[in-house]
Design a protein around this motif. Structure first.
Motif, PDB file in Angstrom:
ATOM      1  N   CYS A  79       0.840  -1.193   0.000  1.00  0.00           N
ATOM      2  CA  CYS A  79       0.000   0.000   0.000  1.00  0.00           C
ATOM      3  C   CYS A  79       0.877   1.245   0.000  1.00  0.00           C
ATOM      4  CB  CYS A  79      -0.939   0.028   1.208  1.00  0.00           C
ATOM      5  SG  CYS A  79      -0.149   0.467   2.760  1.00  0.00           S
ATOM      6  N   ILE A  80       0.306   2.300  -0.560  1.00  0.00           N
ATOM      7  CA  ILE A  80       0.917   3.624  -0.470  1.00  0.00           C
ATOM      8  C   ILE A  80      -0.161   4.559   0.058  1.00  0.00           C
ATOM      9  CG2 ILE A  80       1.987   5.540  -1.714  1.00  0.00           C
ATOM     10  CD1 ILE A  80       2.736   3.515  -3.924  1.00  0.00           C
ATOM     11  N   GLN A  81       0.139   5.189   1.179  1.00  0.00           N
ATOM     12  CA  GLN A  81      -0.759   6.204   1.725  1.00  0.00           C
ATOM     13  C   GLN A  81      -0.116   7.562   1.445  1.00  0.00           C
ATOM     14  OE1 GLN A  81      -2.344   6.505   6.102  1.00  0.00           O
ATOM     15  NE2 GLN A  81      -0.550   7.802   5.920  1.00  0.00           N
ATOM     16  N   ALA A  82      -0.771   8.362   0.615  1.00  0.00           N
ATOM     17  CA  ALA A  82      -0.276   9.710   0.340  1.00  0.00           C
ATOM     18  C   ALA A  82      -1.236  10.702   0.976  1.00  0.00           C
ATOM     19  CB  ALA A  82      -0.184   9.956  -1.168  1.00  0.00           C
ATOM     20  N   CYS A  83      -0.722  11.521   1.897  1.00  0.00           N
ATOM     21  CA  CYS A  83      -1.548  12.525   2.554  1.00  0.00           C
ATOM     22  C   CYS A  83      -0.931  13.896   2.283  1.00  0.00           C
ATOM     23  CB  CYS A  83      -1.591  12.302   4.062  1.00  0.00           C
ATOM     24  SG  CYS A  83      -2.276  10.706   4.550  1.00  0.00           S
ATOM     25  N   SER A  84      -1.803  14.892   2.141  1.00  0.00           N
ATOM     26  CA  SER A  84      -1.308  16.223   1.800  1.00  0.00           C
ATOM     27  C   SER A  84      -2.352  17.264   2.182  1.00  0.00           C
ATOM     28  CB  SER A  84      -1.024  16.292   0.293  1.00  0.00           C
ATOM     29  OG  SER A  84      -0.716  17.613  -0.093  1.00  0.00           O
ATOM     30  N   ASP A  85      -1.920  18.511   2.206  1.00  0.00           N
ATOM     31  CA  ASP A  85      -2.878  19.600   2.385  1.00  0.00           C
ATOM     32  C   ASP A  85      -3.651  19.857   1.094  1.00  0.00           C
ATOM     33  OD1 ASP A  85      -1.688  19.906   4.858  1.00  0.00           O
ATOM     34  OD2 ASP A  85      -0.299  21.454   4.139  1.00  0.00           O
ATOM     35  N   ALA A  97       1.194  12.197  -6.411  1.00  0.00           N
ATOM     36  CA  ALA A  97       2.152  11.254  -5.824  1.00  0.00           C
ATOM     37  C   ALA A  97       1.762   9.817  -6.151  1.00  0.00           C
ATOM     38  CB  ALA A  97       2.229  11.464  -4.314  1.00  0.00           C
ATOM     39  N   VAL A  98       0.494   9.477  -5.932  1.00  0.00           N
ATOM     40  CA  VAL A  98       0.055   8.100  -6.180  1.00  0.00           C
ATOM     41  C   VAL A  98       0.142   7.761  -7.674  1.00  0.00           C
ATOM     42  CG1 VAL A  98      -1.990   6.622  -6.212  1.00  0.00           C
ATOM     43  CG2 VAL A  98      -1.364   7.857  -4.120  1.00  0.00           C
ATOM     44  N   ARG A  99      -0.282   8.692  -8.480  1.00  0.00           N
ATOM     45  CA  ARG A  99      -0.263   8.450  -9.927  1.00  0.00           C
ATOM     46  C   ARG A  99       1.148   8.166 -10.429  1.00  0.00           C
ATOM     47  NH1 ARG A  99      -1.911  13.169 -14.236  1.00  0.00           N
ATOM     48  NH2 ARG A  99      -1.330  12.099 -16.141  1.00  0.00           N
ATOM     49  N   ASN A 100       2.099   8.967  -9.976  1.00  0.00           N
ATOM     50  CA  ASN A 100       3.466   8.788 -10.463  1.00  0.00           C
ATOM     51  C   ASN A 100       4.104   7.524  -9.905  1.00  0.00           C
ATOM     52  OD1 ASN A 100       4.735  11.188 -12.208  1.00  0.00           O
ATOM     53  ND2 ASN A 100       3.074  11.969 -10.938  1.00  0.00           N
ATOM     54  N   LEU A 101       3.810   7.189  -8.665  1.00  0.00           N
ATOM     55  CA  LEU A 101       4.387   5.965  -8.098  1.00  0.00           C
ATOM     56  C   LEU A 101       3.759   4.740  -8.766  1.00  0.00           C
ATOM     57  CD1 LEU A 101       4.610   7.017  -4.344  1.00  0.00           C
ATOM     58  CD2 LEU A 101       6.447   6.946  -6.038  1.00  0.00           C
ATOM     59  N   ALA A 102       2.467   4.793  -9.043  1.00  0.00           N
ATOM     60  CA  ALA A 102       1.813   3.679  -9.749  1.00  0.00           C
ATOM     61  C   ALA A 102       2.425   3.512 -11.131  1.00  0.00           C
ATOM     62  CB  ALA A 102       0.311   3.921  -9.861  1.00  0.00           C
TER      63      ALA A 102
END
Lengths: 430, 380
Positions: free
Chosen positions: A188-194, A202-207
């Motif tokens: 899993c990748i949890q990306a949190c941001s303001d 972040a998720v799109r590029n890591l995927a």
């Protein structure tokens, strides 16, 4: 994370070739180097800053390399993009290479930079850009990227001997209606941001970097945090309209974090020491029927007032709930089956968890209702002795269950923070 | 058909043709070597592929292929990575066709007959000795790449026209069963060269357009006949539609000869073919009446592989790791697709599970990422 002296180690800044030369997203806004303290004030205290760092971290940069992974006890941001992925290979070397590439890209993105130098527009015009570009001009926005390994990760890579016993499959719970397409996952990748766009970027590029090694299994957007992880944060509300996470484990309680969140030496395999277990549950809320419930009943189900958020035994939000208090009618002030009583550490023999969930609305269900709810995320030192008993009690006894249904479930072992040239799981895979 | 509204960049490249090299079915040229005097005889039967000589000196090598079997067949000479050095397709039973292949480098090659024109074929090693004179600078390699791919495109169109005619004849004869069987076969040749065909932006909508219900846009071509055959039954104008389809293919055949391709267009074509798979085939959108999408899927991948194979010597010069990675990922897609083969056909799209489609998407995504790097690599 307030005890700077105890376990923190300083981490040198990343090699210059990984951060230099690229178009800094922040530089576009002239924010780079601005010595503004992190939003949330005290929450920034205690974070390891590279000894060579020449200035305070720029606005909204959460350090990527620290003793523990960011995105757990760091202040909860408002936006989430969570993704579960499956391995499409059984080759450990390929997986290690991917995790190292992810770490490089993640470290850059959390600093407000592109995934690679000249990634979005500065590369060969005949090649597709290395960075997808939608975060150009956006600051780091407190981006944190947290990675975990599911039980099936160990099976696929022949690492069963290194699988922590705490990562045993969750048992079924009463009322579960789990969709396999929204459950499980090797990683899993949890990306949190303001900023939601920064999290999605972040998720799109890591995927994308993962194609050929991983494939996306499911993903979940969350638009609003439902927990605070620092006393500096106000308590947000979930979609039932109630304050959530008032009694959460907080960053300012390092002993509680060690007791309930961080895996301690001897708990399991060494590679997990300093890590934690992430339990994710997609909880669909039947908000339409909840909204027809009287205020009095809503408050009795929760055990708190809806406005202030005080326990029904007290008058202010942070008053300690007195489970023995009785009202004028002689009945318990906090009902015997109230949510906060069932989930309390008093009832559960001292069990606490760190909640870091998000509200979601995934469009509509085609039957005239919002597909809305809580994407529950908890970080615990041992899910078998913390999450499982808590959820068993709630599933069987909590009247709130009438208004919700668990539709997805997953659990991941999140390794400790990354030092030097570490990548996620480098101690596991080497 | 691509959902893109803008015509492919290939359209801009239509220009006077300078087709280097030889076409696959040209008559034997002078000096063409067939080893021990004359062309090498190939007897292509249903279960054997008897190549009379298995070694020849570098240069022009000539084969004479006779179909001694009962199925329509093909003959190929492959280099490493299944790069097609030359091929002759659509050889009917009893027919003989000639193939001249220019092989400048010595080494081990592979001959293959493909009875029924499907699968990997019946293969054998073929040794080329010595090296023919040539200069191997970058421009020469690139020119050979585009010339090689141009030969491929022409070979596909040579099969596309008669196969479309057979399909049209069956429609006109009211032979629905035969027409249904020929529909995916004839489309195979179209789908292999789809980016080239699409570059003629007036032909593509007529041949491969779908019924989107937009007022004023006539619904013609393959998918109109597909709807007639599978959904509504043959219509009064089905025969006219079939004739128009053949006429459009002949038009394409003429106009492709004016096309001059660049290496970047080859690379982009390879990528676009996989984009077609990702957006049109894995979704079942392309062949929504017949559900023969996996035929198109296979053809798109083959076409992509042919474009990459043509560029392979250039890729190998620039990036040693890319070629083997592409081989591995193409092989993974092939292996996966083979699981859905049923005899000479494929499972229908409607027989696929969500899990099947997920696996296909994963394999195509894994292949498409390195494919997307080819254009920059070959021009670097």
């Amino acid at each position: 994370m307030t005890d700077t002296g105890r376990t923190e180690r300083t981490v040198p800044p990343p090699p210059s070739e990984e951060t230099g030369g690229g178009l800094s997203r922040r530089a576009l806004f002239g924010l780079a180097g601005a010595g503004v303290a992190l939003a949330g004030g005290g929450a920034a205290v205690g974070w390891a800053v590279g000894e060579n760092a020449s200035s305070t971290p720029a606005t909204g940069v959460v350090p990527f390399r620290a003793v523990h992974q960011a995105g757990i006890a760091t202040p909860a941001q408002d936006r989430l993009h969570f993704v579960a992925l499956d391995l499409t290979t059984t080759d450990r070397v390929a997986v290690a290479r991917l995790l190292a590439r992810w770490a490089t890209a993640a470290e850059r993105m959390t600093a407000g930079e592109e995934t690679a130098a000249n990634g979005a527009v500065g590369g060969n015009p005949l090649a597709p850009p290395a960075d997808t570009g939608e975060a150009l001009g956006l600051p780091a926005a407190s981006l944190t990227i947290t990675v975990g390994f599911g039980g099936s990760f160990f099976d696929k890579l022949g690492l069963q001997d290194r699988r922590p016993p705490a990562l045993a499959e969750l048992p079924p719970f009463a009322g579960d209606n789990l969709d396999p397409a929204r459950s499980g996952g090797d990683l899993c990748i949890q990306a949190c941001s303001d900023d939601p766009q920064v999290a999605v970027h972040a998720v799109r590029n890591l995927a994308r970097i993962g194609f050929g090694t991983t494939s996306v299994r499911w993903s979940q957007l969350g638009f609003g945090r439902t927990s605070s992880t620092s006393t500096a944060q106000t308590t947000p509300r979930n979609l039932f309209g109630f304050k959530d996470g008032t009694n959460n484990v907080k960053a300012e309680e390092p002993d509680q974090l060690d007791d309930h969140v961080w895996v301690q030496p001897g708990d399991g395999p060494d590679w997990m020491t300093g890590g934690t277990y992430l339990v994710a549950r997609r909880i669909r809320m039947h908000i339409e029927t909840w909204d027809r419930t009287s205020l009095q009943e809503q408050e009795q189900i929760v055990g708190r007032s809806k406005g202030e958020g005080n326990p029904l035994s007290g008058t202010a939000e942070f008053d300690v709930a007195d489970l023995n208090a009785r009202g004028a009618d002689g009945e318990p002030a906090i009902a015997t089956d109230a949510h906060i009583r069932l989930a309390s550490h008093e009832t559960l023999n001292g069990v606490r968890i760190l909640r870091r969930g998000y509200n979601f609305v995934d469009g509509t269900d085609g039957r005239g209702r919002l597909d809305a709810g809580l994407f529950f995320i908890a970080f615990v030192r041992d899910p078998q002795t913390q999450f499982v008993p808590m959820q068993r009690v709630l599933a069987q006894q909590d009247p709130m269950m009438e208004y919700l249904q668990h539709t997805g479930s997953a659990m991941f072992a999140c390794p400790p923070g990354l030092a030097g040239s570490d990548y996620w799981g480098s101690a596991l895979l080497s | 058909m691509s959902r893109r509204t803008a015509a492919s960049v290939l359209a801009a490249a239509a220009a006077a043709a300078v087709l280097a090299g030889c076409t696959s079915t040209a008559p034997p040229a002078e000096n063409a070597s067939g080893g021990q005097g004359g062309p090498i005889k190939v007897a292509a039967a249903d279960s054997s592929c008897d190549v009379a000589v298995t070694e020849a000196p570098a240069g022009k090598i000539s084969f004479t292929v006779t179909n001694t079997g009962s199925k329509v067949t093909e003959f190929y000479l492959y280099a490493t990575g299944d790069r097609i050095m030359g091929e002759v397709e659509n050889i009917g039973p009893g027919l003989t066709r000639d193939l001249i292949v220019e092989v400048p480098d010595g080494g081990t090659y592979t001959t293959a007959c493909k009875p029924g024109m499907v699968g990997d074929g019946i293969r054998a090693a073929f040794t080329v000795t010595g090296n023919a004179q040539r200069s191997v600078d970058q421009n020469t390699l690139l020119a050979e790449a585009t010339a090689g791919y141009t030969r491929y495109v022409n070979s596909q169109i040579e099969a596309l026209v008669p196969k479309t005619q057979e399909f049209a004849d069956a429609v006109k004869a009211g032979d629905v069963a035969t027409a249904k069987a020929l529909f995916p076969v004839s489309r195979t040749y179209w789908e292999r060269i789809e980016p080239v065909a699409e570059s003629f932006s007036d032909i593509d909508p007529k041949v491969d357009g779908r019924d989107d219900g937009e007022p004023g846009v006539p619904f013609t071509g393959y998918h109109r006949l597909e709807k007639d055959l599978w959904e509504t039954g043959l219509q009064p104008d089905s025969a006219a539609m079939a004739d128009a389809l053949v006429a459009d293919m002949k038009d394409l055949q003429t106009r492709v000869k004016t096309l001059e391709l660049t290496p970047v267009q080859l690379a982009n074509g390879a990528k676009e073919l996989l984009d077609e798979v990702a957006t049109g085939k894995i979704t079942g959108e392309e062949d929504r009446y017949s559900h023969t999408d996996l035929w198109d899927f296979k053809a798109n991948v083959e076409g992509s592989q042919a474009a990459v194979a043509a560029l392979r010597p250039v890729i190998d010069e620039k990036d040693k790791a890319l070629g083997p990675l592409l081989d591995e990922r193409f092989a993974a897609v092939d292996t996966l697709l083979e699981q859905y083969r049923v005899g000479d056909s494929y499972k229908l799209y409607t027989e696929l599970t969500d899990e099947d489609k997920k696996k296909m998407t994963d394999a195509v995504d894994a292949l498409s990422e390195p494919i997307s790097q080819v254009a920059a690599v070959v021009t670097s």
